[in-house]
Design an enzyme around this catalytic site. Structure first.
Site: not given
Ligand code: 4NP
Length: 152
Positions: A8, A14, A123
């Site tokens: 991800c 995720r 997300d």
């Molecule tokens: P992930 O979600 O891709 O499912 O781990 C996110 C975690 C952090 C961030 C964006 C999406 N961020 O902008 O730091």
């Protein structure tokens, strides 16, 4: 040996949920010859633990969520893993840039469960809906393991 990498953006919401869910489901099915990991395309959270929302979902399912450390996907992962599974089109595009094009074993997780009607895993970092993530990932991981068991 089957080696699965879930990918991800941040590798804290995720893909760690997919990693721990899939490992749990594989163990329930007695599938021992599967290595499962996760990584992020961004590297923004390298070295951090998973998001508390992801940990809460896993703990709610009785899954031990310990021992996690966020990391960034590497170009060499293309050849190490048999399945590299992205959560959305942005992740997939980032992987294709990193790997220098499309590869059959690099694909989007929602392609495994077209009946759910999702073309990506929303997300929860933005939506806050970690239970939606759990529903999609549980079905997708079950479908993934069904497919692996059929070719065994
Ligand atoms: P992930 O979600 O891709 O499912 O781990 C996110 C975690 C952090 C961030 C964006 C999406 N961020 O902008 O730091």
């Amino acid at each position: 040996m089957t080696r699965i990498l879930f990918v991800c953006l941040g590798n804290i919401c995720r893909s760690p949920m997919a990693e721990y869910l899939c490992r749990h489901l594989a163990a329930e099915r007695g599938l021992s010859q599967i290595a499962i990991a996760s990584a992020g395309t961004s590297g923004w959270h390298n070295g951090e633990d998973m998001h508390h929302g992801t940990r809460a979902v896993l703990q709610g399912l009785g899954i031990d969520a310990g021992g996690f450390c966020s990391s960034q996907v590497q170009a060499a992962d293309l050849h190490h893993y048999s399945h590299i599974i992205a959560m959305d089109d942005d992740n997939l595009a980032a992987l294709q840039r990193l790997f220098g094009g499309a590869h059959a074993h690099v694909f989007k997780i929602t392609d495994l469960v077209p009946e759910l009607g999702y073309d990506h895993v929303p997300d929860p970092w933005y939506s806050g809906d970690f239970d939606e993530t759990r529903r999609i990932l549980s079905a997708a991981c079950a479908a993934l393991l069904d497919g692996l068991q059929q070719v065994e």
